[in-house]
Design a protein around this motif. Sequence first.
Motif: not given
Length: 96
Positions: A9, A44, A47-52
Amino acid sequence: MIRHMLLVRWKPEFPEAQRQDWLDKVRALPEKIETIRSLSVGADVLDGQRSWDHGLVADFDSLDDVRAYAVHPDHLPLIAISGPNTEAMASVDFTI
């Protein structure tokens, strides 16, 4: 065989062009480091809430090969780029 996985990240201020340069250099590693059996890396797409931001998966024949990769002269410049520019990084190495 050992699978090495890395999640990155980036800091928001790390420019996109430099992220792409890092990605291009990572993709070139198998040509330079013979102990890498396979390597996949990319940005990634959910682009989700838990994505890096980026993920990497590399396979090696042995744990010794992973250790050699970690200190290889062609790998060290990438650590120098990613280290100060990451907000967070996670990795795992396991037998497959």
